[in-house]
Design an enzyme around this catalytic site. Structure first.
Site, PDB file in Angstrom:
ATOM      1  N   HIS A   1       0.852  -1.183   0.000  1.00  0.00           N
ATOM      2  CA  HIS A   1       0.000   0.000   0.000  1.00  0.00           C
ATOM      3  C   HIS A   1       0.889   1.234   0.000  1.00  0.00           C
ATOM      4  O   HIS A   1       1.023   1.915   1.009  1.00  0.00           O
ATOM      5  CB  HIS A   1      -0.947  -0.009   1.201  1.00  0.00           C
ATOM      6  CG  HIS A   1      -1.896  -1.169   1.180  1.00  0.00           C
ATOM      7  ND1 HIS A   1      -2.645  -1.562   2.260  1.00  0.00           N
ATOM      8  CD2 HIS A   1      -2.220  -2.028   0.180  1.00  0.00           C
ATOM      9  CE1 HIS A   1      -3.395  -2.597   1.935  1.00  0.00           C
ATOM     10  NE2 HIS A   1      -3.148  -2.912   0.679  1.00  0.00           N
TER      11      HIS A   1
HETATM   12  C1  LIG Z   1       0.058  -7.349  -4.539  1.00  0.00           C
HETATM   13  C2  LIG Z   1      -0.866  -6.215  -4.135  1.00  0.00           C
HETATM   14  C3  LIG Z   1      -2.024  -6.471  -3.430  1.00  0.00           C
HETATM   15  C4  LIG Z   1      -2.878  -5.440  -3.058  1.00  0.00           C
HETATM   16  N1  LIG Z   1      -4.027  -5.737  -2.388  1.00  0.00           N
HETATM   17  C5  LIG Z   1      -4.889  -4.750  -2.054  1.00  0.00           C
HETATM   18  C6  LIG Z   1      -6.132  -5.044  -1.414  1.00  0.00           C
HETATM   19  O1  LIG Z   1      -6.470  -6.200  -1.141  1.00  0.00           O
HETATM   20  N2  LIG Z   1      -6.943  -4.008  -1.089  1.00  0.00           N
HETATM   21  C7  LIG Z   1      -6.611  -2.699  -1.348  1.00  0.00           C
HETATM   22  O2  LIG Z   1      -7.380  -1.787  -1.022  1.00  0.00           O
HETATM   23  N3  LIG Z   1      -5.437  -2.406  -1.957  1.00  0.00           N
HETATM   24  C8  LIG Z   1      -4.590  -3.383  -2.321  1.00  0.00           C
HETATM   25  N4  LIG Z   1      -3.401  -3.090  -2.938  1.00  0.00           N
HETATM   26  C9  LIG Z   1      -3.039  -1.675  -3.115  1.00  0.00           C
HETATM   27  C10 LIG Z   1      -3.737  -1.066  -4.294  1.00  0.00           C
HETATM   28  O3  LIG Z   1      -3.579  -1.920  -5.423  1.00  0.00           O
HETATM   29  C11 LIG Z   1      -3.104   0.308  -4.555  1.00  0.00           C
HETATM   30  O4  LIG Z   1      -3.125   1.066  -3.344  1.00  0.00           O
HETATM   31  C12 LIG Z   1      -3.894   1.049  -5.605  1.00  0.00           C
HETATM   32  O5  LIG Z   1      -3.866   0.335  -6.809  1.00  0.00           O
HETATM   33  C13 LIG Z   1      -3.267   2.413  -5.812  1.00  0.00           C
HETATM   34  O6  LIG Z   1      -3.979   3.047  -6.858  1.00  0.00           O
HETATM   35  P1  LIG Z   1      -3.311   4.209  -7.634  1.00  0.00           P
HETATM   36  O7  LIG Z   1      -4.338   4.669  -8.625  1.00  0.00           O
HETATM   37  O8  LIG Z   1      -2.738   5.213  -6.675  1.00  0.00           O
HETATM   38  O9  LIG Z   1      -2.031   3.581  -8.374  1.00  0.00           O
HETATM   39  P2  LIG Z   1      -1.962   2.447  -9.499  1.00  0.00           P
HETATM   40  O10 LIG Z   1      -3.144   1.538  -9.435  1.00  0.00           O
HETATM   41  O11 LIG Z   1      -0.586   1.875  -9.362  1.00  0.00           O
HETATM   42  O12 LIG Z   1      -2.101   3.298 -10.835  1.00  0.00           O
HETATM   43  C14 LIG Z   1      -1.034   4.048 -11.363  1.00  0.00           C
HETATM   44  C15 LIG Z   1      -1.168   4.002 -12.863  1.00  0.00           C
HETATM   45  O13 LIG Z   1      -0.276   4.942 -13.458  1.00  0.00           O
HETATM   46  C16 LIG Z   1       0.303   4.346 -14.578  1.00  0.00           C
HETATM   47  N5  LIG Z   1       1.554   5.082 -14.861  1.00  0.00           N
HETATM   48  C17 LIG Z   1       2.720   5.048 -14.161  1.00  0.00           C
HETATM   49  N6  LIG Z   1       3.627   5.863 -14.712  1.00  0.00           N
HETATM   50  C18 LIG Z   1       3.014   6.440 -15.770  1.00  0.00           C
HETATM   51  C19 LIG Z   1       3.427   7.394 -16.749  1.00  0.00           C
HETATM   52  N7  LIG Z   1       4.640   7.944 -16.732  1.00  0.00           N
HETATM   53  N8  LIG Z   1       2.533   7.760 -17.692  1.00  0.00           N
HETATM   54  C20 LIG Z   1       1.285   7.234 -17.726  1.00  0.00           C
HETATM   55  N9  LIG Z   1       0.846   6.319 -16.836  1.00  0.00           N
HETATM   56  C21 LIG Z   1       1.693   5.934 -15.855  1.00  0.00           C
HETATM   57  C22 LIG Z   1       0.509   2.904 -14.189  1.00  0.00           C
HETATM   58  O14 LIG Z   1       0.631   2.088 -15.341  1.00  0.00           O
HETATM   59  C23 LIG Z   1      -0.801   2.622 -13.432  1.00  0.00           C
HETATM   60  O15 LIG Z   1      -1.841   2.202 -14.287  1.00  0.00           O
HETATM   61  C24 LIG Z   1      -2.547  -4.102  -3.368  1.00  0.00           C
HETATM   62  C25 LIG Z   1      -1.381  -3.826  -4.088  1.00  0.00           C
HETATM   63  C26 LIG Z   1      -0.540  -4.871  -4.468  1.00  0.00           C
HETATM   64  C27 LIG Z   1       0.707  -4.546  -5.277  1.00  0.00           C
END
Ligand SMILES: Cc1cc2nc3c(=O)[nH]c(=O)nc-3n(C[C@H](O)[C@H](O)[C@H](O)COP(=O)(O)OP(=O)(O)OC[C@H]3O[C@@H](n4cnc5c(N)ncnc54)[C@H](O)[C@@H]3O)c2cc1C
Length: 123
Positions: free
Chosen positions: A50
């Site tokens: 996270h």
């Molecule tokens: C193994 C695992 C298990 C998890 N289990 C849970 C769970 O059970 N419950 C829960 O609530 N959370 C869980 N999480 C955490 C959750 O997945 C993350 O907190 C959440 O996905 C974060 O969302 P976000 O939108 O901040 O980032 P992300 O979902 O990482 O989205 C970021 C996006 O930006 C894109 N990106 C990056 N750099 C660039 C760039 N330069 N240009 C364009 N696009 C870019 C990436 O490709 C990605 O699609 C888990 C995470 C992992 C790794």
């Protein structure tokens, strides 16, 4: 950006592990062990996945990157969705809050920003 534990993180972890061990010892367990966190961060052994912060949300542009609508303080036509908005890691699953904040920001974009582009929160 380097994502890793600093010495202070490892020291704090050792301190907390030792306090938990103190409590466990007072419970007179038949068996007990301590598992200190060591070395650099790795995604391989399951630990925290996270990851939060980086574009934190706040009420003050001098201490945060985005306002309560996830709008950049510096560039008003930039909205930053995601767990980067969390000012700290609240420990429990972040995805529900990430989704709720995205809806909240999308609502502000459609009902406020598009009608009057500019900063949605004065500073
Ligand atoms: C193994 C695992 C298990 C998890 N289990 C849970 C769970 O059970 N419950 C829960 O609530 N959370 C869980 N999480 C955490 C959750 O997945 C993350 O907190 C959440 O996905 C974060 O969302 P976000 O939108 O901040 O980032 P992300 O979902 O990482 O989205 C970021 C996006 O930006 C894109 N990106 C990056 N750099 C660039 C760039 N330069 N240009 C364009 N696009 C870019 C990436 O490709 C990605 O699609 C888990 C995470 C992992 C790794």
């Amino acid at each position: 950006m380097t994502f890793d534990f600093s010495k202070n993180d490892l020291d704090m972890s050792k301190y907390c592990t030792d306090r938990a061990a103190d409590i466990a010892k007072h419970m007179n367990p038949d068996k007990m062990g301590t598992n200190y966190r060591k070395g650099p961060y790795s995604i391989v052994p399951y630990q925290t996945t996270h990851t939060t912060g980086g574009t934190i949300m706040g009420a003050d542009p001098t201490t945060s990157a985005v306002n309560r609508y996830l709008q950049s303080w510096d560039v008003p036509n930039v909205f930053v969705m995601g767990a980067g908005a969390f000012p700290q890691n609240p420990s429990h699953n972040p995805t529900g809050t990430v989704g709720a904040l995205a809806y909240w920001a999308a609502d502000a974009i459609t009902t406020k920003y598009l009608k009057s582009p500019g900063r949605l929160v004065p500073s």
